[in-house]
Structures are given as structure tokens and as C-alpha cells.
Design a protein around this motif. Structure first.
Motif, PDB file in Angstrom:
ATOM      1  N   LYS A 178       1.032  -1.736  -0.170  1.00  0.00           N
ATOM      2  CA  LYS A 178       0.036   0.116   0.101  1.00  0.00           C
ATOM      3  C   LYS A 178       0.471   1.313  -0.037  1.00  0.00           C
ATOM      4  CE  LYS A 178      -2.644  -1.500   3.715  1.00  0.00           C
ATOM      5  NZ  LYS A 178      -3.151  -1.491   5.591  1.00  0.00           N
ATOM      6  N   CYS A 179      -0.075   2.431  -0.149  1.00  0.00           N
ATOM      7  CA  CYS A 179       0.799   3.655  -0.208  1.00  0.00           C
ATOM      8  C   CYS A 179      -0.006   4.309   0.698  1.00  0.00           C
ATOM      9  CB  CYS A 179       0.457   4.376  -1.259  1.00  0.00           C
ATOM     10  SG  CYS A 179      -0.822   5.304  -1.497  1.00  0.00           S
ATOM     11  N   THR A 180       1.417   5.285   1.499  1.00  0.00           N
ATOM     12  CA  THR A 180       1.012   5.971   2.519  1.00  0.00           C
ATOM     13  C   THR A 180      -0.583   6.606   2.344  1.00  0.00           C
ATOM     14  OG1 THR A 180       2.133   7.953   1.898  1.00  0.00           O
ATOM     15  CG2 THR A 180       2.829   6.341   3.834  1.00  0.00           C
ATOM     16  N   ASN A 181      -1.065   6.871   1.374  1.00  0.00           N
ATOM     17  CA  ASN A 181      -2.731   7.683   1.678  1.00  0.00           C
ATOM     18  C   ASN A 181      -2.869   6.280   1.299  1.00  0.00           C
ATOM     19  OD1 ASN A 181      -1.388   9.975   1.071  1.00  0.00           O
ATOM     20  ND2 ASN A 181      -1.323   9.773  -1.266  1.00  0.00           N
ATOM     21  N   GLU A 182      -2.496   5.195   1.766  1.00  0.00           N
ATOM     22  CA  GLU A 182      -3.545   3.466   2.157  1.00  0.00           C
ATOM     23  C   GLU A 182      -4.584   2.946   0.014  1.00  0.00           C
ATOM     24  OE1 GLU A 182      -5.210   1.846   3.799  1.00  0.00           O
ATOM     25  OE2 GLU A 182      -3.505   2.643   5.978  1.00  0.00           O
ATOM     26  N   HIS A 183      -3.799   3.784  -0.527  1.00  0.00           N
ATOM     27  CA  HIS A 183      -4.219   3.073  -1.639  1.00  0.00           C
ATOM     28  C   HIS A 183      -3.399   1.358  -1.647  1.00  0.00           C
ATOM     29  CE1 HIS A 183      -3.763   7.531  -3.269  1.00  0.00           C
ATOM     30  NE2 HIS A 183      -4.926   7.346  -3.135  1.00  0.00           N
ATOM     31  N   LYS A 184      -3.856   0.711  -2.486  1.00  0.00           N
ATOM     32  CA  LYS A 184      -2.670   0.023  -3.188  1.00  0.00           C
ATOM     33  C   LYS A 184      -2.472  -0.141  -4.032  1.00  0.00           C
ATOM     34  CE  LYS A 184      -6.698  -3.730  -2.214  1.00  0.00           C
ATOM     35  NZ  LYS A 184      -7.312  -5.167  -2.537  1.00  0.00           N
ATOM     36  N   LYS A 238       3.582   0.727  -8.816  1.00  0.00           N
ATOM     37  CA  LYS A 238       3.005   2.174  -8.070  1.00  0.00           C
ATOM     38  C   LYS A 238       1.668   2.312  -8.296  1.00  0.00           C
ATOM     39  CE  LYS A 238       5.420   3.671 -13.223  1.00  0.00           C
ATOM     40  NZ  LYS A 238       5.560   3.365 -14.102  1.00  0.00           N
ATOM     41  N   CYS A 239       1.615   3.510  -7.750  1.00  0.00           N
ATOM     42  CA  CYS A 239       0.226   3.882  -7.110  1.00  0.00           C
ATOM     43  C   CYS A 239      -1.040   3.958  -7.782  1.00  0.00           C
ATOM     44  CB  CYS A 239       0.668   5.019  -6.207  1.00  0.00           C
ATOM     45  SG  CYS A 239      -0.513   5.396  -4.906  1.00  0.00           S
ATOM     46  N   ARG A 240      -2.246   3.123  -7.927  1.00  0.00           N
ATOM     47  CA  ARG A 240      -3.186   2.935  -9.583  1.00  0.00           C
ATOM     48  C   ARG A 240      -4.146   4.014  -7.551  1.00  0.00           C
ATOM     49  NH1 ARG A 240      -5.077  -1.662 -12.181  1.00  0.00           N
ATOM     50  NH2 ARG A 240      -5.239  -2.396  -9.355  1.00  0.00           N
ATOM     51  N   LYS A 244      -5.254  12.528  -7.159  1.00  0.00           N
ATOM     52  CA  LYS A 244      -4.302  11.869  -7.753  1.00  0.00           C
ATOM     53  C   LYS A 244      -3.088  11.394  -6.587  1.00  0.00           C
ATOM     54  CE  LYS A 244      -4.113  10.493 -12.434  1.00  0.00           C
ATOM     55  NZ  LYS A 244      -3.668  10.297 -13.418  1.00  0.00           N
ATOM     56  N   CYS A 245      -2.601  10.621  -6.812  1.00  0.00           N
ATOM     57  CA  CYS A 245      -1.595   9.938  -5.339  1.00  0.00           C
ATOM     58  C   CYS A 245      -0.285  10.718  -5.669  1.00  0.00           C
ATOM     59  CB  CYS A 245      -1.573   8.488  -5.506  1.00  0.00           C
ATOM     60  SG  CYS A 245      -0.510   8.584  -4.040  1.00  0.00           S
ATOM     61  N   GLU A 246       0.481  11.265  -4.807  1.00  0.00           N
ATOM     62  CA  GLU A 246       2.044  12.206  -5.498  1.00  0.00           C
ATOM     63  C   GLU A 246       2.902  11.555  -5.506  1.00  0.00           C
ATOM     64  OE1 GLU A 246       1.944  15.961  -6.303  1.00  0.00           O
ATOM     65  OE2 GLU A 246      -0.451  15.773  -5.923  1.00  0.00           O
ATOM     66  N   LEU A 247       2.597  10.620  -5.320  1.00  0.00           N
ATOM     67  CA  LEU A 247       4.049   9.001  -4.681  1.00  0.00           C
ATOM     68  C   LEU A 247       4.474   8.954  -6.422  1.00  0.00           C
ATOM     69  CD1 LEU A 247       3.187   7.790  -1.809  1.00  0.00           C
ATOM     70  CD2 LEU A 247       4.563   9.218  -2.403  1.00  0.00           C
ATOM     71  N   PRO A 248       6.035   8.693  -5.628  1.00  0.00           N
ATOM     72  CA  PRO A 248       6.669   7.923  -7.416  1.00  0.00           C
ATOM     73  C   PRO A 248       6.143   6.631  -7.465  1.00  0.00           C
ATOM     74  CG  PRO A 248       8.458   8.876  -5.569  1.00  0.00           C
ATOM     75  CD  PRO A 248       6.816   9.221  -5.168  1.00  0.00           C
TER      76      PRO A 248
HETATM   77 ZN    ZN Z   1      -0.953   6.903  -3.308  1.00  0.00          ZN
END
Ligand code: ZN
Length: 542
Positions: free
Chosen positions: A312-318, A338-340, A348-352
Motif C-alpha cells: 500500500k502507499c501512505t495514502n492507503e492506496h493499493k 506504483k500507486c493506482r 491523484k497520488c503524488e507518490l512516485p
Molecule cells: Zn497512493
């Protein structure tokens, strides 16, 4: 060098009715056939009998050929079809006896060989002489229909070309005489107490897959611990297990007419033969095992991402696994998590993207450290058990709520079906009811899906004592492999991740990428790149 035989080609055109095959074609076929079968037909030995019946043995051109044979000038005769040779069983019998007495060979191109002096060949020879092509086809079809009818009655005709692992071919005496059939194979075959026969092994595989032991672990156990050879020899692998789990024969559903020659027929064209007496597993167990493998657990990934479906990403996205290609889109150059963002997230998620190889290495180092401490491992799993017990009541409540909803909506659906019957002559009402039916069905479908997700979560989180001891023994086993070889295959590493139930979170803090490892309520953060590498990167970018 293969010995060449001298042969005569014989073609005949009938006097009594028009023929499908011209003399030219017959001779051509004979001459094509000959060299492939070690026969030379000299030009002067190409014989054609025009306008003559095949119902008698005494034919001018044929007599010439027999004369050559008697003089020892030819060793074989080549004929395109049996009915060109004779159209009467009496004549056929006389001719074949002369062939056998002379010790020469009678080749039929359609047979791709010669007539041997055996009951089988003799029967085929007579049948082809006696019946025309159309008649023959009708007979073959009738035999086929007979087989189909038998199949519908539950007979396994010929018991199939290949026998599934766990079964064996047997002969059975029935009212119709001896028939071929199958039986479950409980023969003592292997040197193992509980798994001494193929039938027991097949069942064991279903049980273990259904309990989510993992395909790789099942293969390892069979190969390394139980030392049971794979059907057909060799070692057990993923695809063998998948094929087995998907085979309906294991719950007693067999087929007649699986193939059309060599090609597989679509399932709906096959005849289903239900033989519950041959089932090696209950339908429920079969379903469960198939649900597990179809859910993609242990599905062989196209690329090897250690944490696929576990990141997961820090924004709780899978996060998804994604390869990046070179500019020509041909070669995969790097692998990323990658974040989707899900479709309800507007922003949209800013994470790379995170290099998956770097992430995987970092986390696996952590796993190796953990493995070094067996006590910690146990503590972690016991803690997991406690946490799960607390959580599970919550999930069970949700499952119960789903059940209530499904019940209610299904009752509603029953009413709607009744309404539809009642108002079938009122188009406007009917349209309205149809729409309601559709909507209600959709709702039920959605709730069912949610329920399945909760169920899945439940079985993932709640671990029994038995499961804990199993997992610890599995972890130890893989740890042993690691110690012995210093390295593990991807499948083994992934298996460890699943056994330990590790989830990771990827994030960025003050410009530095990190991975947070979540393990049963514990978490540990690790930078992905060390200080120097990071400095280097900021130096070039700034
Ligand atoms: Zn994300």
C-alpha cells in the motif's frame, strides 16, 4: 538401406454404376503411396481395369497381375480402396486367399498398410468390400451413436485415452459382457503411511490446496519430504497441481468425446458421465480448492514481485506491480510498485513509483533477521492470533449483516417473479417489474461479493493453534533451505512472505523513499537508499 519391393498398381472402374474415383486418380494415389512404403511400381505395372464389375474374382487385368505374382516378378499389389479391389465378399475371400498363398502383400492406400492375415484385418477387409462408403459411414455413425447412448447411461467407454492420476483402468463384467472401466487407485504404491496410493495423494493435494497451504509448498512436500514421483515421472510442479485441481473427474464427473481426433472439444459438446462412485473428493472440497487457486493466491506471476497484492502507499492506496519498458516498448528495464488511486479518489497520488527490486531486497533482509530469531517468530504469530480473535468478531458481524440483506433481497426477488407472471399481459407494468428484477439481482450480486471478501479476510486473519504450528514448521523448513543453499528461489521467498503475513507501506519523507514493514501490529521503517546514494541523487537534481 531399406529393401525395395516391386509392386503392381491396380485401379478399377465399375460397370454397374458411376464411380466417385476416376482411374487416373486411383493410379496417381497408388503411385504416391508406393515410394513412401518401400515399393517401386514400374510404369508397365500400372494396371487399370475399365468397365468391369468387382463382384467376380475372374477379371482380365487382375488375372495379368496374378500371373506376374506367380512368376515372382512382383511382391505386392497396391490398390487405392478396398472396394476397387472387390465388391463381393465371396470374390474378396477368393482373392485374399490367393494373395496369402502367393506370399505377396495387398496394400490399400486408404489403410496406409497391407492386409495382414489376422482376424481384425480380415473383418475390416470384408466390411469395406461389403458396404459402400456411404453405408460404411452410416455404420460407423451408428456405432458412435451406440457409444453415445452408452455414455449417457454412465459407461466409460474404453475408459478414456489417458487415465487421471489417482485412477486405474479395470475390466468389469456386466450384462453386456466385459467392459472397460475405471477404479480408484488405492494400490500400495509409495513408501509412506498416509500417502501410500495415488488416490490418497490426489485427495491430500485437494485438502492442502483448499486449506491454502500454497501450491509451491504442496510441491515441495511431495518432492522433498514424501518423495512421491509426479504422474508420468519427474518432480511435481505448479502446472501439474493446477491441472489436477481443475479436473472434474476428481469429484466424479467424467466425459465421453473429450477430443475430436487430437483437438479438444468444447466442454458443452462433450457428454457428461456422472460417476459419483469414482469420486476421490467431495464436490465441496473440489469447489473450495478451485476457489483458492482461482483467487490467484499462488498464481505464477508474470514478473516476480515479492509483495504483489501486499503493498500500500501512505495514502492507503493499493499499489500495483508494473514493469517499465525501454523506449521501443520491447524490453522490460525496471520493475515498479506504483500507486493506482481507487476510482473514488479525486486527487491523484503524488507518490512516485518504487523500484520493486530495491524494496524486495530491503524487506527480505528484514525477514532474514527475523528468521534468525525463532522466539520472535513464535511471539509474533501468537500475537497475531490474539489480534485476529479480537478483529474476527467484527468481521463475523459484517458477514451476518450480509446474510440478512441477501435473505431480504431474495424474498423481494421472489415477489417480483410472481408479479411478472401476474402482469405478463400489461406491458407497462412488465417493463417496470423487469427493471426492478434487474436492480435487485444486481444488489444481491454486490452484497454476495462483499460477503466473499469478508469471508476471505476472516480466513486470512484467524489462525488456529494448528495453523500456527504448521506455519512455524513451514518457516523452519524454508529457513533450512536458506541455510543450506544460502539463497532461496522466488517461490520460496514469496511463500515466506505469505506465511509470515507481511504487508508493506511505501512512502516518501523529506525527499527520501522508505518502506514500512507491517507485521501483526508491529511496524518498522527502513530507508530504501542509504545516505550516500540519497545525497548523490539530491546533488544531481539540485
Ligand atoms: Zn497512493
Amino acid at each position: 538401406m531399406i529393401e525395395q519391393k516391386i509392386g503392381a498398381g491396380y485401379g478399377r472402374r465399375s460397370s454397374e454404376k458411376h464411380d466417385d474415383v476416376s482411374l487416373k486418380t486411383q493410379s496417381l494415389k497408388n503411385r504416391e503411396y508406393a515410394p513412401k512404403n518401400g515399393i517401386i511400381i514400374p510404369d508397365e505395372y500400372v494396371f487399370e481395369e475399365d468397365n468391369f464389375t468387382g463382384k467376380v474374382a475372374d477379371r482380365p487385368v487382375l488375372n495379368e497381375i496374378f500371373k506376374l505374382a506367380a512368376e515372382g516378378k512382383i511382391q505386392c499389389i497396391v490398390v487405392y480402396l478396398a472396394d476397387r479391389w472387390a465388391r463381393d465378399v465371396g470374390a474378396g475371400a477368393e482373392l485374399i486367399n490367393r494373395i496369402f498363398n502367393l506370399g505377396i502383400e495387398l496394400h490399400f492406400v486408404s489403410w496406409r498398410t497391407y492386409v495382414r492375415n489376422t482376424p481384425m484385418d480380415y473383418a475390416r477387409y470384408n466390411m469395406e468390400i461389403l458396404f459402400s462408403d456411404v453405408e460404411r459411414r452410416t455404420i460407423v455413425n451408428r456405432l458412435h451413436d451406440g457409444k453415445v447412448n452408452k455414455a449417457k447411461l454412465g459407461y466409460l467407454i474404453g475408459a478414456g485415452r489417458n487415465v487421471r492420476y489417482g485412477f486405474k483402468r479395470v475390466e468389469r463384467v456386466t450384462e453386456n459382457g466385459r467392459v472397460k472401466d475405471l477404479e480408484r487407485n488405492f494400490d500400495q504404491t509409495y513408501d509412506h503411511e498416509q500417502l501410500s496410493s495415488p488416490a490418497q495423494v490426489a485427495r491430500w493435494i485437494f485438502e492442502n490446496i483448499a486449506q491454502r497451504r500454497g501450491v509451491t509448498a504442496v510441491c515441495d512436500l511431495l518432492n522433498d519430504i514424501y518423495r512421491i514421483p509426479r504422474p508420468g515421472g519427474g518432480v511435481w510442479d505448479d502446472s501439474t497441481i493446477y491441472r489436477m485441481i481443475r479436473a472434474t473427474e476428481y469429484y466424479g464427473q467424467f466425459y465421453y468425446g473429450k477430443t475430436n481426433g487430437r483437438k479438444n472439444k468444447p466442454v458443452e459438446e462433450r457428454i457428461v458421465i456422472l460417476r459419483p462412485d469414482l469420486a476421490l473428493v467431495e464436490p465441496e472440497l473440489w469447489d473450495q480448492a478451485n476457489i483458492v487457486i482461482n483467487n490467484g493466491r499462488g498464481k505464477t506471476a508474470l514478473f516476480e514481485y515479492l509483495f504483489s497484492r501486499r503493498v500500500k502507499c501512505t495514502n492507503e492506496h493499493k499499489m500495483v506491480c508494473m514493469p517499465s519498458h525501454d523506449q521501443h516498448k520491447e524490453i522490460v528495464t525496471r520493475f515498479y510498485y506504483k500507486c493506482r488511486p481507487n476510482r473514488f479518489t479525486k486527487k491523484k497520488c503524488e507518490l512516485p513509483g518504487f523500484r520493486s527490486t530495491v524494496v524486495d531486497d530491503k524487506v527480505f533482509k528484514w525477514i532474514e533477521e527475523l528468521l534468525a530469531d525463532l522466539e520472535a517468530k513464535l511471539r509474533g504469530l501468537q500475537k497475531a492470533q490474539r489480534v485476529a480473535a479480537e478483529k474476527s468478531s467484527d468481521i463475523l458481524e459484517k458477514i451476518a449483516a450480509c446474510d440478512t440483506t441477501i435473505d431480504r433481497e431474495e424474498r423481494e426477488l421472489d415477489h417480483l417473479y410472481a408479479d411478472r407472471k401476474q402482469y405478463r399481459d400489461t406491458p407497462r407494468m412488465l417493463a417496470r417489474i423487469e427493471k426492478d428484477i434487474q436492480e435487485t439481482s444486481d444488489r444481491i450480486e454486490r452484497v454476495r461479493k462483499n460477503r466473499a471478501e469478508y469471508q476471505e479476510k476472516f480466513s486470512q486473519e484467524v489462525i488456529s493453534d494448528e495453523e500456527i504450528s504448521y506455519r512455524v514448521s513451514e518457516i523452519d523448513r524454508i529457513n533450512g533451505i536458506l541455510k543450506r543453499f544460502g539463497t532461496l528461489t522466488f517461490q520460496h521467498r514469496r511463500r515466506l512472505v505469505e506465511l509470515l503475513n507481511i504487508i508493506i507501506v511505501l512512502g516518501v519523507e523529506s525527499g527520501r523513499q522508505y518502506v514500512e514493514i507491517l507485521w501483526y501490529g508491529d511496524s518498522e521503517k527502513r530507508w530504501l537508499y542509504d545516505e550516500e546514494g540519497q545525497q548523490l541523487e539530491s546533488h544531481t537534481s539540485g
